[in-house]
Enzyme design. Structure first.
Site, PDB file in Angstrom:
ATOM      1  N   ALA A  65       0.864  -1.181   0.000  1.00 53.56           N
ATOM      2  CA  ALA A  65       0.000   0.000   0.000  1.00 53.56           C
ATOM      3  C   ALA A  65       0.899   1.229   0.000  1.00 53.56           C
ATOM      4  CB  ALA A  65      -0.879  -0.026   1.240  1.00 53.56           C
ATOM      5  N   GLY A 108       0.437  -4.916   0.864  1.00 52.79           N
ATOM      6  CA  GLY A 108      -0.761  -4.992   0.025  1.00 52.79           C
ATOM      7  C   GLY A 108      -0.497  -5.663  -1.318  1.00 52.79           C
ATOM      8  N   GLU A 111      -0.786  -9.251  -0.611  1.00 52.01           N
ATOM      9  CA  GLU A 111      -2.215  -9.513  -0.352  1.00 52.01           C
ATOM     10  C   GLU A 111      -3.016  -9.529  -1.653  1.00 52.01           C
ATOM     11  OE1 GLU A 111      -2.120  -6.307   2.563  1.00 52.01           O
ATOM     12  OE2 GLU A 111      -2.962  -7.672   4.036  1.00 52.01           O
ATOM     13  N   GLU A 131       4.542  -4.842   7.122  1.00 48.23           N
ATOM     14  CA  GLU A 131       3.810  -3.735   7.766  1.00 48.23           C
ATOM     15  C   GLU A 131       4.229  -3.513   9.213  1.00 48.23           C
ATOM     16  OE1 GLU A 131       2.479  -6.218   6.010  1.00 48.23           O
ATOM     17  OE2 GLU A 131       0.898  -5.492   4.676  1.00 48.23           O
TER      18      GLU A 131
HETATM   19  N1  DAK Z   1       4.612   3.223  -0.741  1.00 51.20           N
HETATM   20  C1  DAK Z   1       4.997   4.375  -1.298  1.00 51.20           C
HETATM   21  N2  DAK Z   1       6.142   4.489  -2.021  1.00 51.20           N
HETATM   22  C2  DAK Z   1       6.918   3.405  -2.135  1.00 51.20           C
HETATM   23  C3  DAK Z   1       6.563   2.159  -1.551  1.00 51.20           C
HETATM   24  C4  DAK Z   1       5.340   2.098  -0.834  1.00 51.20           C
HETATM   25  N3  DAK Z   1       4.891   0.964  -0.289  1.00 51.20           N
HETATM   26  N4  DAK Z   1       7.545   1.271  -1.834  1.00 51.20           N
HETATM   27  C5  DAK Z   1       8.456   1.930  -2.565  1.00 51.20           C
HETATM   28  N5  DAK Z   1       8.086   3.207  -2.754  1.00 51.20           N
HETATM   29  C6  DAK Z   1       8.797   4.251  -3.478  1.00 51.20           C
HETATM   30  C7  DAK Z   1      10.012   4.738  -2.704  1.00 51.20           C
HETATM   31  O1  DAK Z   1       9.617   5.689  -1.728  1.00 51.20           O
HETATM   32  C8  DAK Z   1      10.840   5.332  -3.806  1.00 51.20           C
HETATM   33  O2  DAK Z   1      10.301   6.583  -4.149  1.00 51.20           O
HETATM   34  P1  DAK Z   1      11.279   7.903  -4.268  1.00 51.20           P
HETATM   35  O3  DAK Z   1      12.016   7.980  -2.985  1.00 51.20           O
HETATM   36  O4  DAK Z   1      12.161   7.564  -5.446  1.00 51.20           O
HETATM   37  O5  DAK Z   1      10.326   9.022  -4.518  1.00 51.20           O
HETATM   38  C9  DAK Z   1      10.572   4.402  -4.982  1.00 51.20           C
HETATM   39  O6  DAK Z   1       9.343   3.728  -4.671  1.00 51.20           O
HETATM   40  C10 DAK Z   1      11.643   3.335  -5.148  1.00 51.20           C
HETATM   41  O7  DAK Z   1      11.811   2.676  -3.913  1.00 51.20           O
HETATM   42  P2  DAK Z   1      13.245   2.482  -3.208  1.00 51.20           P
HETATM   43  O8  DAK Z   1      14.162   3.572  -3.587  1.00 51.20           O
HETATM   44  O9  DAK Z   1      12.980   2.241  -1.757  1.00 51.20           O
HETATM   45  O10 DAK Z   1      13.722   1.143  -3.923  1.00 51.20           O
HETATM   46  P3  DAK Z   1      14.707   0.028  -3.351  1.00 51.20           P
HETATM   47  O11 DAK Z   1      15.008  -0.861  -4.506  1.00 51.20           O
HETATM   48  O12 DAK Z   1      15.845   0.643  -2.620  1.00 51.20           O
HETATM   49  O13 DAK Z   1      13.838  -0.773  -2.268  1.00 51.20           O
HETATM   50  C11 DAK Z   1      11.876  -1.915  -1.424  1.00 51.20           C
HETATM   51  C12 DAK Z   1      12.742  -1.517  -2.679  1.00 51.20           C
HETATM   52  C13 DAK Z   1      10.610  -2.571  -1.959  1.00 51.20           C
HETATM   53  C14 DAK Z   1      12.626  -2.871  -0.546  1.00 51.20           C
HETATM   54  C15 DAK Z   1      11.559  -0.591  -0.623  1.00 51.20           C
HETATM   55  O14 DAK Z   1      11.030   0.375  -1.550  1.00 51.20           O
HETATM   56  C16 DAK Z   1      10.553  -0.818   0.473  1.00 51.20           C
HETATM   57  O15 DAK Z   1      10.867  -1.331   1.536  1.00 51.20           O
HETATM   58  N6  DAK Z   1       9.291  -0.388   0.235  1.00 51.20           N
HETATM   59  C17 DAK Z   1       8.241  -0.425   1.247  1.00 51.20           C
HETATM   60  C18 DAK Z   1       7.727  -1.828   1.408  1.00 51.20           C
HETATM   61  C19 DAK Z   1       6.635  -1.885   2.468  1.00 51.20           C
HETATM   62  O16 DAK Z   1       6.847  -1.556   3.652  1.00 51.20           O
HETATM   63  N7  DAK Z   1       5.438  -2.314   2.081  1.00 51.20           N
HETATM   64  C20 DAK Z   1       4.313  -2.387   2.950  1.00 51.20           C
HETATM   65  C21 DAK Z   1       3.510  -1.097   2.882  1.00 51.20           C
HETATM   66  S1  DAK Z   1       2.162  -1.072   4.067  1.00 51.20           S
HETATM   67  C22 DAK Z   1      -4.963  -1.558   5.871  1.00 51.20           C
HETATM   68  C23 DAK Z   1      -4.029  -1.765   6.853  1.00 51.20           C
HETATM   69  C24 DAK Z   1      -2.705  -1.774   6.547  1.00 51.20           C
HETATM   70  C25 DAK Z   1      -2.274  -1.605   5.250  1.00 51.20           C
HETATM   71  C26 DAK Z   1      -3.217  -1.410   4.280  1.00 51.20           C
HETATM   72  C27 DAK Z   1      -4.553  -1.416   4.586  1.00 51.20           C
HETATM   73  N8  DAK Z   1      -6.355  -1.540   6.168  1.00 51.20           N
HETATM   74  C28 DAK Z   1      -6.820  -1.910   7.457  1.00 51.20           C
HETATM   75  C29 DAK Z   1      -7.350  -1.386   5.127  1.00 51.20           C
HETATM   76  C30 DAK Z   1      -0.849  -1.590   4.947  1.00 51.20           C
HETATM   77  C31 DAK Z   1      -0.399  -2.146   3.896  1.00 51.20           C
HETATM   78  C32 DAK Z   1       0.958  -2.032   3.333  1.00 51.20           C
HETATM   79  O17 DAK Z   1       1.164  -2.612   2.332  1.00 51.20           O
END
Ligand code: DAK
Length: 257
Positions: A65, A108, A111, A131
């Protein structure tokens, strides 16, 4: 219809839906959610489409997400806005969806892949529910679907530590049906989708519904449901055609009736 965050290609009897926010590694935001819901609503009523491949880029199926979108939201924002509630419609889509996952399928993204009917993984795929590292937990079905697919111990470890799983481990654990060299992933997914689209779409929809029922009910009720649906298939023209074609040693010509 033109979309900003996804592309949709119809190719014969199949659709290929590609997540397309490359700068954010296909992170799921409100716009992408709404576009996916609209695209799948179109596919649902398109009688020519029998199966969909849902895919992302080489680097990411979806990195979760959109954290930047969620960062400042309050409880009332997510509650009243039913954050990511649209994904329930994708999980309830009646036609098969194959997730073709290369690179990151996190949060997400993982998921969303699990909402599909099966996952084909490139050897570059990485699955995770990170998360917990953001001070939250999976919220689009991860705690429930991952646990059912790979069991409590692995699901707990992944959700509590945020550890990612590579494609080989995902296959061993039953999360994905097959691992494919990255360069061949889309072709393999398309081949599987075309095969499904060539079957009786009535039988396909009934089979999908019946397998999904196994996650909702007891074994005895599920078996009763299966028998009822199986018997009902004898009221379809496709059952007559499929069995007649076998006896006549020819390919069936299903009419989806
Ligand atoms: N959201 C926003 N931007 C993201 C992102 C994300 N999840 N993942 C990557 N990006 C963006 C980065 O910020 C970066 O943008 P700029 O800085 O260039 O503007 C660009 O994509 C490239 O990412 P990186 O520079 O970080 O690339 P790397 O190759 O170094 O790393 C990575 C790749 C996938 C390991 C890293 O980007 C990363 O750790 N990303 C976050 C992964 C994460 O934590 N995913 C989970 C998100 S939370 C809900 C409850 C909860 C949720 C939803 C609903 N409800 C109750 C309805 C939560 C859900 C989630 O998924």
């Amino acid at each position: 219809m033109a979309y900003e965050t996804i592309t949709v290609e119809k190719r014969g009897g199949i659709a290929i839906v590609t997540l397309n926010r490359p700068k954010a590694l296909n992170a799921l935001n409100d716009e992408l959610t709404a576009e996916l819901v609209a695209a799948f609503a179109d596919i649902e009523v398109d009688e020519e489409i029998g199966c969909t491949v849902l895919t992302g880029s080489e680097k990411a199926f979806a990195a979760g997400a959109d954290i930047k979108m969620m960062q400042s939201k309050s409880y009332m924002d997510v509650y009243k806005g039913d954050l990511f509630g649209g994904f329930d419609r994708i999980a309830a889509h009646p036609k098969p969806i194959i997730a073709a996952v290369a690179g990151y399928a996190l949060g997400g993204g993982c998921e969303l892949a699990m909402m599909c009917d099966f996952i084909l993984a490139a050897d570059t795929a990485k699955f995770g529910q990170p998360e917990i590292q953001l001070g939250v937990m999976p919220g689009i079905g991860g705690t429930q679907r991952l646990t059912r697919f790979i069991g409590k111990s692995k699901a707990m470890e992944m959700c509590l530590t945020g550890r990612m799983m590579d494609a080989a481990e995902a296959e061993r654990s039953g999360l994905v049906s097959r691992v494919i060299p990255a360069g061949e992933l889309l072709d393999e997914a398309i081949k599987a989708a075309e095969k499904i689209a060539g079957m009786s779409q009535t039988a396909v929809a009934m089979t999908k519904e019946t397998i999904n029922r196994s996650y909702e009910t007891t074994l005895a009720e599920g078996i009763r449901f299966e028998r009822r649906v199986f018997f009902a298939m004898f009221a379809t023209e496709d059952q007559k055609e499929g069995m007649e074609a076998f006896v006549e040693k020819r390919s069936p010509r299903f009419r989806n009736r």
